[in-house]
Design an enzyme around this catalytic site. Sequence first.
Site, mmCIF file in Angstrom:
data_model
loop_
_atom_site.group_PDB
_atom_site.id
_atom_site.type_symbol
_atom_site.label_atom_id
_atom_site.label_comp_id
_atom_site.label_asym_id
_atom_site.label_seq_id
_atom_site.Cartn_x
_atom_site.Cartn_y
_atom_site.Cartn_z
ATOM 1 N N SER A 88 0.810 -1.157 -0.038
ATOM 2 C CA SER A 88 0.084 -0.033 0.050
ATOM 3 C C SER A 88 0.830 1.377 0.106
ATOM 4 O O SER A 88 1.814 1.292 0.486
ATOM 5 C CB SER A 88 -0.940 0.020 1.089
ATOM 6 O OG SER A 88 -1.589 1.109 1.171
ATOM 7 N N LYS A 147 -4.446 -6.716 3.379
ATOM 8 C CA LYS A 147 -4.684 -5.647 2.560
ATOM 9 C C LYS A 147 -6.201 -5.246 1.930
ATOM 10 O O LYS A 147 -6.306 -4.090 1.686
ATOM 11 C CB LYS A 147 -3.639 -5.843 1.238
ATOM 12 C CG LYS A 147 -3.659 -4.708 0.021
ATOM 13 C CD LYS A 147 -3.292 -3.381 0.848
ATOM 14 C CE LYS A 147 -3.274 -2.237 0.084
ATOM 15 N NZ LYS A 147 -3.811 -2.160 -1.447
ATOM 16 N N HIS A 165 -7.527 -3.379 4.651
ATOM 17 C CA HIS A 165 -6.822 -2.158 4.725
ATOM 18 C C HIS A 165 -7.689 -1.326 3.917
ATOM 19 O O HIS A 165 -7.906 -0.073 4.136
ATOM 20 C CB HIS A 165 -5.189 -2.144 4.237
ATOM 21 C CG HIS A 165 -4.807 -0.940 3.839
ATOM 22 N ND1 HIS A 165 -5.069 -0.211 2.594
ATOM 23 C CD2 HIS A 165 -3.779 -0.048 4.402
ATOM 24 C CE1 HIS A 165 -4.495 0.822 2.586
ATOM 25 N NE2 HIS A 165 -3.715 0.935 3.713
ATOM 26 N N ASN A 166 -8.169 -1.773 2.587
ATOM 27 C CA ASN A 166 -8.760 -1.052 1.765
ATOM 28 C C ASN A 166 -10.053 -0.751 2.179
ATOM 29 O O ASN A 166 -10.968 0.109 1.758
ATOM 30 C CB ASN A 166 -8.688 -1.760 0.473
ATOM 31 C CG ASN A 166 -7.200 -1.255 -0.362
ATOM 32 O OD1 ASN A 166 -6.540 -1.101 0.228
ATOM 33 N ND2 ASN A 166 -7.531 -1.713 -1.737
ATOM 34 N N GLU A 222 -10.165 2.040 4.150
ATOM 35 C CA GLU A 222 -9.607 3.179 3.594
ATOM 36 C C GLU A 222 -11.013 3.806 2.754
ATOM 37 O O GLU A 222 -11.166 4.703 2.735
ATOM 38 C CB GLU A 222 -8.522 2.557 2.260
ATOM 39 C CG GLU A 222 -8.359 3.625 1.108
ATOM 40 C CD GLU A 222 -7.745 2.901 0.187
ATOM 41 O OE1 GLU A 222 -6.558 2.406 0.480
ATOM 42 O OE2 GLU A 222 -8.218 2.865 -1.197
HETATM 43 C C1 6PG Z 1 -3.409 1.444 -1.637
HETATM 44 C C2 6PG Z 1 -4.498 1.800 -2.336
HETATM 45 C C3 6PG Z 1 -4.599 0.903 -3.655
HETATM 46 C C4 6PG Z 1 -5.496 1.315 -4.764
HETATM 47 C C5 6PG Z 1 -6.808 1.191 -4.304
HETATM 48 C C6 6PG Z 1 -7.969 1.891 -5.166
HETATM 49 O O1 6PG Z 1 -3.283 0.920 -0.715
HETATM 50 O O2 6PG Z 1 -2.190 1.820 -2.074
HETATM 51 O O3 6PG Z 1 -5.480 1.080 -1.636
HETATM 52 O O4 6PG Z 1 -4.434 -0.445 -3.693
HETATM 53 O O5 6PG Z 1 -5.283 2.761 -4.913
HETATM 54 O O6 6PG Z 1 -6.854 -0.426 -4.470
HETATM 55 O O7 6PG Z 1 -9.161 1.112 -4.856
HETATM 56 P P1 6PG Z 1 -10.341 1.529 -5.900
HETATM 57 O O8 6PG Z 1 -10.188 1.703 -7.281
HETATM 58 O O9 6PG Z 1 -11.378 0.276 -5.442
HETATM 59 O O10 6PG Z 1 -11.043 2.905 -4.941
#
Ligand code: 6PG
Length: 469
Positions: A130, A184, A187-188, A191
């Site tokens: 990430s 991960k 984590h998302n 996010e």
């Molecule tokens: C990270 C981000 C990366 C990506 C996302 C975007 O941790 O660096 O999460 O993995 O930018 O996957 O996800 P979406 O396109 O689903 O918003």
Amino acid sequence: MKKKLYDFGMVGLGVMGRNFLLNVADNGYSAIGLDKDEKQVLAFANEAAGKQATGTTDAKTFVNSLKTPRKIMMLVPAGKIVDYVIADLVEHLDPGDLLMDGGNSFFVDTDRRLADLKEKKILYLGVGVSGGAEGARLGPSIMPGGSKQAYNKVKKILAAVSAKVNDEPCVAYMGNGSAGNYVKMVHNGIEYAMMQLLAESYDILKHVGGLDNEALQKAYTKYNRGRLKSFLVEITASIFGQADELSKASLIDMILDKAKQKGTGKWTSQNAMDFGIPTPTIDAAVTMRGISSLKAERIKASNILAVKTTKTKIEQKKIVKIVGEALHFAFIVAYTQGLALLAEASKEKDYKLDLEATARIWRGGCIIRASLLEDIRSAYAEQPELANLMVDERFAKALKTSQKGLRSTLKLAIDAGIPTMAFSSALAYFDAYRQERLPLNLVQAQRDFFGSHTYERIDKAGSFHTEWK
Ligand code: 6PG
């Protein structure tokens, strides 16, 4: 003459792979990249000029140019492409070589690939990475999962390239099997929740508080100086200061309000449902991306269902303060839901996750990095089996204090007709979790009434059924 052999290989020289590999080379490891697209190989070679690094379009040359046992990472889009890349490489690999998937692969796919490659005696790690393009170049947060033996082979390199917080590398062995990709994914999910909460706070500050972009930039800059300090708040402040190159407006006002998604947030919610762990704030964030994409329907509905919203006259300073409290409360809840899901997944999937280590490596490099994570790390260090972060003493205290700000924020938003799917869900989750008794006795009665599904009693053990009148 002896042929030069490289320490580390990368498949996929798009911006993420290229930056990660440059980072590897900067840390003193010789590096080789593979990409089918010659343009990407050339772009990498240009950027890598002067470093011990090169690129090729040929899989066999790539594999034969690596020191054995080989260490290869793939940074390609999740899905079928990962399987194609593995198939392409595997015929050239030897038993004991190590393959790492650094993309956002679905953990179920990682479990399958692990089993397939085990038969071929190829080591495999599903590695969450990430931090976006900049993180890959300067230091991401890295979440590797798979066999410990495989991890030990790349431990040093991953530590060298990762972000550092107080000199501690933001990488740790997450656990067995697909643990790295699972962590991960969650984590998302967190996010998504934090991004949606920030979007709702913006809506409220703008439409109830009347803050223009300049005032918004100041508000988020101020938030970022306090307990909300985080990467997402920091970039939010910068976004409000960005001018549009194609018009005279601020760029934010020219961006279409339809949010895309690649799937990790949705997988988090789906999997939380499967494991019976409530993650309503993450679910709300996924739902809002869905509603945002119904733009044409929303335009029609806005004519039919529109309510005239009256602007509340509230002092800007006051609204910035209460929305800040609301964000503090809801950020804690977003982490709580994600970590509760990880605790359950650890049992269900036998990952043996260490949540203290997870919070520790999320403190730097990744998208959800925030000063709050230091306290979260301490909470899990003191109580590794903590069932829910909200009952940790320091977070219980913080939530009890900030809830007032969230309640006031929600009252204003509801009166103004502003959607607060994520904020509302965070408060409802808190209000539900802290109730000794919930009204779900009625649901049990209804189930037994129409379906003889039975119910338990509060005064006697066993299952009961009533012939309801
Ligand atoms: C990270 C981000 C990366 C990506 C996302 C975007 O941790 O660096 O999460 O993995 O930018 O996957 O996800 P979406 O396109 O689903 O918003």
